[in-house]
Enzyme design. Structure first.
Site: not given
Ligand SMILES: Nc1ncnc2c1ncn2[C@@H]1O[C@H](COP(=O)(O)O)[C@@H](OP(=O)(O)O)[C@H]1O
Ligand SMILES: [Mg+2]
Length: 883
Positions: A589, A612, A671, A673-674, A676, A822
């Site tokens: 990240d 982020e 982002d 690493i989107d 994670t 995101d």
């Molecule tokens: N309660 C929530 N509702 C929606 N998105 C959320 C969440 N909590 C975290 N996220 C976000 O969901 C992203 C991941 O999306 P997905 O589930 O589509 O892979 C996370 O990004 P990161 O992985 O960069 O932290 C985070 O920012």
């Molecule tokens: Mg993300």
């Protein structure tokens, strides 16, 4: 080049002078101010695009020297802009020179590599690399990096390296003791010299692993350092002091762990060399040289554009000097009396106007035909049918109309195939005014949605805002699209409203519908308006590819960051994940963000970045080991010599470039690493980067290292895809692997209309998107197929290339607001692939509220055809909060 300090000193000096008093004196000073050739100013300006940048620089410096202290704010801002442009031109020229030098080096390397291809040369190089007696520890001429570079450059050299690594692998797998020479060979094969061992975290890690395997507890390591110090006798004492082992954080828990680490490292090297070997037929050096030339071309275009702008600024300043800014303002096209506005032809204007704005009448510049009028009517006019522009009808005039003739006398003919560019200069009426510019409906250019708008003003601070002015927002059917300049305009600030339109048609009028002062009822501002229509050649060049440089930089940045993530991912040992240790994702990240921010810093140093992560946590002493790994990875895949010496401080500084929190008119969002969780599971994740201008995403780049290559081609299929889009320019995909040389493939959403044949996707994590709600929506729509669950913005890519039709992100918590990083890049990719993206209530995503999409709830992205039905289904099921 003129430095900032020199400019300031010049200003201070200038303020001590009262300047010339007589007309002759002033004229002389002005001539001197422009330096040699001042008399042929007109010719020089005509040659603006081709002018020698150094000439321009000197000219600007001369001008600034001659500047006097009594300048208005506007003039000061313009001078500052001129100085800045001159500086940037100088920088860009130097970059061009550096690139060309690099191109030369590439050719030279190629020649050397060809020579090195002979067995004799490989033998000599291999001896120099492996025999310690031959090299002094810190002798750079025999540095491992250089020798390795030469070996890697030839097929025979690479073959030798592959054999050597296999041999190293064999003894690493078998042996328990690693003597001085073993260690030396390993370090050199990695491309380092003994002097690097204590300094580079990656090499220290290798030594820590060897020590863990060594039953003598690192005594061989000590012997290695003793020998290295001996050989470094000729070096400076500092170098010798550094040749000692210091216990690094992150030692290995067991010999097995250490051996696995080393074997993994070797495998990585072998894989890389084999890939290089496979790609060698494609002449990588040739491709790199081509890339260098493309970069040079891009820079040259930028220099040309900056040169043109600089000359325009100088020209404006000159005019201002002649007429005086206040005189210009006084003579601005004024709104006529409320009782009966009158439209005057600019050509018909008398002496003063002619004298004050002669440049607008020059070649390629078209005078404005009509002009603003004051009206007491509604603040927001509606386009009410087309009328011939030559005679502006009463209803338009009463709202303040500037008509632009479609075929200006003496101007370029606007015909099929031409790309007209209109430029209007405006003076803002008052602080806080929010002008709106509806443009005549029915223009083909707008129907195509090809409107790009920028406001450019003089000062540096406002330039960001300037660039950031919004693209034309189409307010709805039945009326012309309106352009909303991004921020409040400043009183008296003169700016340039630039409309660039593609297509055969141009709008025939531009309406200034601003108004509505605080508590004072609607009042229309005074706009000074002049238009310029660029000739076809110039405008075509200007239009060639909007945000071309931004897109290229964004794609390169996410690619490099994705490589870092892949490297971190490969190094994760299963037991680390079993321990639920999140540090690998932390390393990736931060490393990814550092690389992307650094790339942006290089290409667009003034652009704010909303990202982020920040480095606060990383800087804590308890995270020293993680920081060490981040730095090592950044150096490892950063590429180029410049990153090899990156320090921890550099890396933290780059990460913190992403610390902007508030909305800006132009900013990037990252982002690193989107997804994670997907990264840790070795499933889908993405590196996402987007540029937002005026609240709209205009550039998006999305690297998805684990997404299967499909229509993007590539000889091997395989995984790793990059999606990218520029607003108005379509969406594209291509393999992440740079070794696969192929053109980006345009992607389109699925054209299917029948829900029974559709698929929808959603997050793997039910905490991120309510799976139950999505299932209910799918059932209501008649989508029978089970959901495609995947992490990250890869979902956007999957919809954009037609593998799914709907992406549902249903809120799980009332208080959660989606983060802009995101969605920004992915949303643009889908839109440009023909899809539609809104929130669950059907509202467009608003990227103008800082880090969060605070005006939106959830996200719905579709192929467009089914969008309304999805939004209706959500509403019917009562799942759209606050709608
Ligand atoms: N309660 C929530 N509702 C929606 N998105 C959320 C969440 N909590 C975290 N996220 C976000 O969901 C992203 C991941 O999306 P997905 O589930 O589509 O892979 C996370 O990004 P990161 O992985 O960069 O932290 C985070 O920012
Ligand atoms: Mg993300």
């Amino acid at each position: 080049m003129t430095t900032e300090a020199q400019i300031l000193a010049n200003r201070r000096n200038a303020s001590l002078s009262t300047g010339p008093k007589t007309r002759r004196g002033k004229a002389r000073s002005r001539r001197e101010g422009y330096g040699p050739g001042a008399r042929s100013q007109g010719a020089a300006i005509t040659e603006a695009g081709r002018a020698d940048p150094r000439w321009i620089e000197e000219r600007a410096a001369g001008f600034l020297r001659a500047a006097y202290s009594g300048a208005s704010e506007e003039e000061k801002a313009m001078r500052k802009r001129a100085a800045e442009l001159a500086r940037k031109i100088g920088e860009a020229e130097r970059a061009v020179a550096a690139y060309l030098e690099r191109a030369g080096r590439i050719v030279e390397d190629r020649r050397r590599a060809a020579e090195a291809g002979g067995p004799g040369r490989v033998l000599e190089l291999s001896r120099r690399l492996m025999a310690w007696e031959q090299s002094a520890a810190a002798d750079s001429s025999d540095g491992a990096g250089r020798i390795l570079g030469e070996l890697e450059g030839s097929r025979a050299g690479r073959a030798w390296l592959i054999r050597t690594w296999r041999w190293i692998r064999e003894w690493l797998g078998r042996k328990g003791r690693f003597g001085v020479m073993d260690r030396y060979r390993l370090v050199r094969a990695l491309g380092h010299d003994p002097i690097h061992v204590a300094r580079l975290p990656r090499v220290r890690e290798v030594f820590a692993a060897l020590n863990a395997l060594d039953p003598r507890g690192g005594l061989d390591g000590e012997a290695f350092f003793a020998r290295a110090r001996e050989l470094a006798a000729g070096c400076d004492p500092m170098a010798r002091d550094s040749l000692a082992w210091r216990e690094a954080a992150g030692t290995f828990a067991s010999a097995e762990e250490a051996r696995a680490f080393l074997l993994n490292l070797v495998d990585e090297r072998v894989r890389r060399l084999e890939a290089l070997q496979a790609a060698s037929d494609a002449e990588p050096a040739g491709r790199e040289a081509l890339a260098v030339m493309a970069a040079v071309e891009g820079l040259r275009r930028e220099v040309e554009a900056m040169g043109r702008e600089l000359l325009r600024v100088v020209e404006d300043l000159q005019r201002m000097r002649k007429g005086g800014p206040r005189a210009v303002e006084g003579d601005a096209i004024r709104p006529a009396a409320a009782s009966g506005p009158e439209v005057r032809s600019r050509q018909g204007e008398g002496g003063t106007a002619k004298r004050l704005r002669p440049a607008w009448r020059g070649r390629g510049r078209t005078p404005c035909r009509g002009h603003g009028g004051r009206g007491g009517g509604a603040a927001t006019p509606r386009s009410s049918g087309a009328s011939p522009p030559a005679a502006v009808p009463e209803p338009w005039r009463s709202r303040g109309v500037a008509a632009i003739p479609p075929r200006p006398p003496g101007g370029a003919r606007i015909g099929a195939g031409f790309v007209p560019s209109l430029e209007c200069r405006v003076t803002a009426p008052r602080t806080g005014a929010a002008p709106v510019w509806p443009v005549e409906k029915g223009s083909k250019a707008f129907r195509g949605g090809d409107l790009g708008v920028g406001i450019r003003s003089g000062s540096r601070d406002e330039r960001t805002q300037a660039r950031a002015a919004t693209g034309g927002r189409i307010d709805g059917p039945g009326e012309g699209p309106r352009v909303h300049p991004a921020g409040p305009t400043r009183r008296g600030r003169r700016g340039r409203l630039r409309l660039r339109l593609t297509g055969a048609a141009i709008p025939t009028r531009l309406v200034n519908a601003s108004g509505g002062g605080k508590g004072r009822g609607p009042s229309l501002p005074r706009w000074r308006l002049a238009t310029r229509r660029a000739g076809p050649v110039e405008s075509r060049r200007a239009m060639s590819q909007p945000f071309e440089l931004e897109q290229a930089a964004a794609v390169a940045a996410v690619r490099r960051a994705a490589r870092l993530c892949q490297a971190v991912r490969r190094g994760i040992r299963p037991e680390v994940l079993d321990k639920k240790d999140k540090s690998p994702v932390t390393v990736a990240d931060f490393g990814s963000q550092a690389l992307v921010c650094r790339a942006l810093l290089e290409s667009f140093p003034e652009d704010p970045v909303i990202a982020e992560e920040d480095s606060a946590e990383l800087r804590q002493a308890s995270n020293a080991a993680v920081l060490g790994q981040v730095v090592a990875h950044v150096r490892g895949v950063g590429g180029g010599e410049s990153l090899v010496d990156a320090t921890a401080e550099d890396v933290c500084g780059w990460i913190d470039r992403g610390g902007t929190a508030e909305y800006r008119d132009r900013f990037w969002t990252i982002d690193p690493i989107d997804g994670t969780k997907g990264f840790l599971r070795n499933e889908q994740y993405a590196v996402a980067l987007a540029l937002v201008v005026g609240g709209r995403v205009v550039v998006g780049a999305l690297a998805c290292p684990n997404l299967a290559v499909r229509g993007e081609g590539g000889p091997t299929g395989g995984v790793g895809v990059v999606f990218t889009a520029v607003r108005g320019g379509g969406a594209f995909a291509f393999p992440l692997d740079e070794a696969i040389a192929m053109e980006p493939v345009p992607i389109r959403v699925n054209a299917a209309d029948d829900p029974a044949a559709m698929r929808f996707c959603e997050s793997v994590e039910s905490g991120h998107s309510a799976h139950g709600d999505a299932a209910a929506i799918a059932a209501k729509l008649g989508i029978a197929a089970p959901p495609i669950r995947m992490d990250s913005q890869a979902k956007y890519g999957v919809v954009a290339r037609g593998e799914a039709d709907v992406y549902l992100r249903m809120p799980t918590r009332a208080d959660y607001r989606e983060k802009i990083w995101d969605h920004a890049a992915g949303a643009l990719v889908i839109e440009e692939a023909g899809g539609v993206v809104t929130d669950v209530a059907g509202r467009p995503l608003e990227f103008r509220h800082g880090r969060e999409l605070s005006a939106n709830r959830g996200v719905v992205a579709t192929n467009g055809r089914i969008h309304d039905r999805v939004i209706r289904a959500i509403a019917d099921l009562g799942l759209a909060p606050g709608a």
